[in-house]
Every structure is written in structure tokens, then in C-alpha cells.
Motif scaffolding. Structure first.
Motif, PDB file in Angstrom:
ATOM      1  N   ARG A  60       1.027  -1.249  -0.028  1.00 62.51           N
ATOM      2  CA  ARG A  60       0.047   0.056  -0.093  1.00 62.51           C
ATOM      3  C   ARG A  60       0.951   1.342  -0.071  1.00 62.51           C
ATOM      4  N   SER A  61       0.198   2.374  -0.274  1.00 63.59           N
ATOM      5  CA  SER A  61       0.701   3.686  -0.280  1.00 63.59           C
ATOM      6  C   SER A  61       1.525   4.010   0.951  1.00 63.59           C
ATOM      7  N   GLY A  62       2.664   4.402   1.260  1.00 65.91           N
ATOM      8  CA  GLY A  62       3.116   4.782   2.439  1.00 65.91           C
ATOM      9  C   GLY A  62       3.845   3.662   3.387  1.00 65.91           C
ATOM     10  N   ALA A  63       3.756   2.433   2.852  1.00 65.74           N
ATOM     11  CA  ALA A  63       4.439   1.324   3.362  1.00 65.74           C
ATOM     12  C   ALA A  63       5.931   1.449   3.296  1.00 65.74           C
ATOM     13  N   ALA A  64       6.676   1.077   4.212  1.00 67.66           N
ATOM     14  CA  ALA A  64       8.002   0.860   4.195  1.00 67.66           C
ATOM     15  C   ALA A  64       8.616  -0.291   3.759  1.00 67.66           C
TER      16      ALA A  64
ATOM     17  N   ALA B 167       7.460  -0.621  -6.835  1.00 72.53           N
ATOM     18  CA  ALA B 167       6.815  -0.507  -5.295  1.00 72.53           C
ATOM     19  C   ALA B 167       6.814   0.932  -5.122  1.00 72.53           C
ATOM     20  N   ALA B 168       7.352   2.048  -5.671  1.00 70.70           N
ATOM     21  CA  ALA B 168       7.671   3.317  -5.581  1.00 70.70           C
ATOM     22  C   ALA B 168       6.394   3.859  -6.378  1.00 70.70           C
ATOM     23  N   GLU B 169       6.126   3.219  -7.252  1.00 71.90           N
ATOM     24  CA  GLU B 169       4.992   3.798  -8.131  1.00 71.90           C
ATOM     25  C   GLU B 169       3.632   3.614  -7.399  1.00 71.90           C
ATOM     26  N   ARG B 170       3.764   2.534  -6.632  1.00 69.36           N
ATOM     27  CA  ARG B 170       2.331   2.207  -5.729  1.00 69.36           C
ATOM     28  C   ARG B 170       2.395   3.173  -4.520  1.00 69.36           C
ATOM     29  N   GLY B 171       3.521   3.901  -4.458  1.00 71.77           N
ATOM     30  CA  GLY B 171       3.306   4.907  -3.170  1.00 71.77           C
ATOM     31  C   GLY B 171       4.090   4.342  -2.016  1.00 71.77           C
ATOM     32  N   ALA B 172       4.988   3.223  -2.254  1.00 73.48           N
ATOM     33  CA  ALA B 172       5.636   2.750  -0.908  1.00 73.48           C
ATOM     34  C   ALA B 172       6.893   3.684  -0.833  1.00 73.48           C
ATOM     35  N   ARG B 173       7.301   3.490   0.340  1.00 76.41           N
ATOM     36  CA  ARG B 173       8.644   4.191   0.888  1.00 76.41           C
ATOM     37  C   ARG B 173       9.924   3.252   0.681  1.00 76.41           C
ATOM     38  N   VAL B 174      10.671   3.381  -0.340  1.00 73.90           N
ATOM     39  CA  VAL B 174      11.403   2.397  -0.987  1.00 73.90           C
ATOM     40  C   VAL B 174      13.006   2.467   0.009  1.00 73.90           C
TER      41      VAL B 174
ATOM     42  N   VAL C 140      14.773  -6.654  10.551  1.00 82.41           N
ATOM     43  CA  VAL C 140      14.700  -5.451  10.162  1.00 82.41           C
ATOM     44  C   VAL C 140      13.243  -5.449   9.577  1.00 82.41           C
ATOM     45  N   ALA C 141      12.228  -6.466   9.639  1.00 82.99           N
ATOM     46  CA  ALA C 141      10.905  -6.660   9.301  1.00 82.99           C
ATOM     47  C   ALA C 141      10.038  -6.080  11.002  1.00 82.99           C
ATOM     48  N   LYS C 142       8.954  -5.335  10.775  1.00 78.79           N
ATOM     49  CA  LYS C 142       8.335  -5.245  11.903  1.00 78.79           C
ATOM     50  C   LYS C 142       7.358  -6.504  12.192  1.00 78.79           C
TER      51      LYS C 142
END
Length: 266
Positions: free
Chosen positions: A46-50, A65-72, A134-136
Motif C-alpha cells: 500500500r501507499s506509505g508502506a516501508a 513499489a515506488a509507483e504504488r506509493g511505498a517508501r522504498v 529489520v521487518a516489523k
């Protein structure tokens, strides 16, 4: 640091995988696009996901991923590939580094992917443990590897280089070492991940002509090692022989390939 945990991915893979970075980005990497899209759809990126792309190469997955709004964020061993990735994802945090020693804080990412990367690590178990670190909590860690070689046409292209490669170290894993579902699940659970869904994605290799096919195939790090040991001509000849049965009536080439994906939870 104990010797068995010593990071050594970058020193092994950086130079050969970056040797023909532009050909990799322009020709070969596109064959992986279907699996990038499939994983992002399954996890609901989703958009905003790290998002961390561990072994990001030339950055096609990162770009999607960046085009989907993720923080890459991304990491790779090859500076030449990263230069292309940074152009594709100018606002991403893309770094040269070791899969076994990720330069990111604990519990940072909503999604971590290793697209055909963990099995190339100097120590795959340590690399995957770093991905989990490093994963939540509850985040997806996606492990993507080759599908089983039986009946996969692309396996013939991989086998074509075997006689030209230096002998692997004793006990070294082969390219299909994680293709077996049980082995893949054991790999994930061994570092504390919770293995969930396994699925395969067809990702055929397509080339408009022989020249393009040869450029794409010899852009891999494996081909670079074969060229170093023998010659570019020998690698081209091996690939051309293996490609012959995949030639279409219009002179193009289509080779069936598939990836196996395990979605696991941290």
C-alpha cells in the motif's frame, strides 16, 4: 564476528553482477516483472508502506513499489546496478552493502523481499535472519527463488554454462537449492519466520532475436564468471546452442521460466 557469520556477499557478487549492468536492466530484468507484481498484489503493498528490496539489482521491483506509493529502501552488492536503480527510484534509500549485515534498524519495514537474492548470499541463513530483524512484527518477508527445474525450459540455459564455470566450493548450494517447498519452509522457519503461502509465478524469457538473447543471458553474474574463466565467445556459443530449440518462426525466442515464492511473517 564468527567466521560462519562473516558477510561476504558483496565481495563475491558485486563485480560480476555489475559487469553488464545496462544489459541486465534493459533486457534480462524484465523477465522478473510478473513475479514482482504477483508478490506486491498478494501482500497488498500500500501507499506509505516501508519497503525493503534486499538484493535490489537495477531496481525494477523498487520502481514498481515506488509507483504504488511505498517508501522504498534497497541494498545490493553491485554499484553499477545501483546506479541504475537510483535513477529509477530517485527518492529511494538505495545502498551498497551486505545481505548478511543490513544497515537498517530493527523492526523498520512493513515488507521485505528477496527476489532471487537470499540463495546468492555468502551465508543465506544469516541473510534471512537479517531480513527478519529489520521487518516489523507481523510484516511479510517474501523469499523468491527459482521454481523446480523439472520441466522448466530455462533450466537448460542455466545448465549450458555449467561446463564453463569454475568448480563450486564443496557443499555450495546450487541455483535450485531452495526450490523444494519443504526446504524453502524449513529455511524460513529456521530463523524464526512463520511460513505461510507458497505459490509459483510463470515468468517466461522473451527476446526479439538471437543477438538480444545473447546480450541478456550473458549479463548475469554467473555468465560473467564463465566469461572470466573461458571467453565471451565460448559463453555465446553455449547459449546459442541451448537457445536453438526455443527459436520461434519469426526469429524471436521464448523460454519458459517460473519462480517460487514463499510469503512468511516476521
Amino acid at each position: 564476528m564468527a567466521e560462519e557469520k562473516k558477510p561476504r556477499t558483496a565481495e563475491i557478487h558485486g563485480q560480476p553482477w555489475g559487469a553488464r549492468a545496462r544489459d541486465w536492466a534493459d533486457i534480462q530484468e524484465g523477465a522478473c516483472r510478473p513475479v514482482y507484481l504477483a508478490v506486491f498484489e498478494r501482500v497488498g503493498l500500500r501507499s506509505g508502506a516501508a519497503y525493503l528490496d534486499a538484493g535490489c539489482g537495477a531496481g525494477m521491483a523498487s520502481q514498481i513499489a515506488a509507483e504504488r506509493g511505498a517508501r522504498v529502501s534497497g541494498l545490493d552488492a553491485a554499484e553499477n546496478l545501483l546506479a541504475i536503480a537510483r535513477a529509477r527510484v530517485p527518492h529511494g534509500d538505495l545502498r551498497v552493502g551486505e545481505l548478511e549485515c543490513l544497515p537498517f534498524a530493527d523492526q523498520t519495514f512493513d515488507l521485505v523481499t528477496g527476489f532471487n537474492s537470499f540463495q546468492f548470499a555468502g551465508n543465506p541463513v544469516v541473510a534471512l535472519a537479517e531480513a527478519r530483524r529489520v521487518a516489523k512484527p507481523g510484516a511479510y518477508v517474501a523469499i523468491v527463488t527459482w521454481g523446480t527445474p523439472e520441466g522448466m525450459e530455462a533450466a537448460a540455459l542455466l545448465a549450458a554454462l555449467r561446463p564453463l564455470l569454475p568448480p563450486p566450493p564443496p557443499g555450495a548450494p546450487g541455483p535450485f537449492s531452495l526450490s523444494d517447498e519443504a526446504a524453502l519452509r524449513t529455511f524460513a522457519s529456521g530463523v524464526g519466520l512463520d511460513p505461510a503461502e507458497v505459490f509459483d509465478v510463470d515468468s517466461p524469457w522473451r527476446y526479439p532475436d538471437l543477438s538480444t538473447a545473447l546480450r541478456g543471458l550473458k549479463s548475469s553474474g554467473v555468465a560473467a564468471r564463465a566469461i572470466e574463466k573461458h571467453s565471451e565467445e565460448a559463453v555465446d556459443a553455449a547459449h546459442a546452442t541451448a537457445l536453438a530449440r526455443f527459436r520461434q518462426a519469426d526469429g524471436s525466442y521464448r523460454i519458459g521460466a517460473r519462480f517460487r515464492c514463499l510469503l512468511s511473517r516476521a
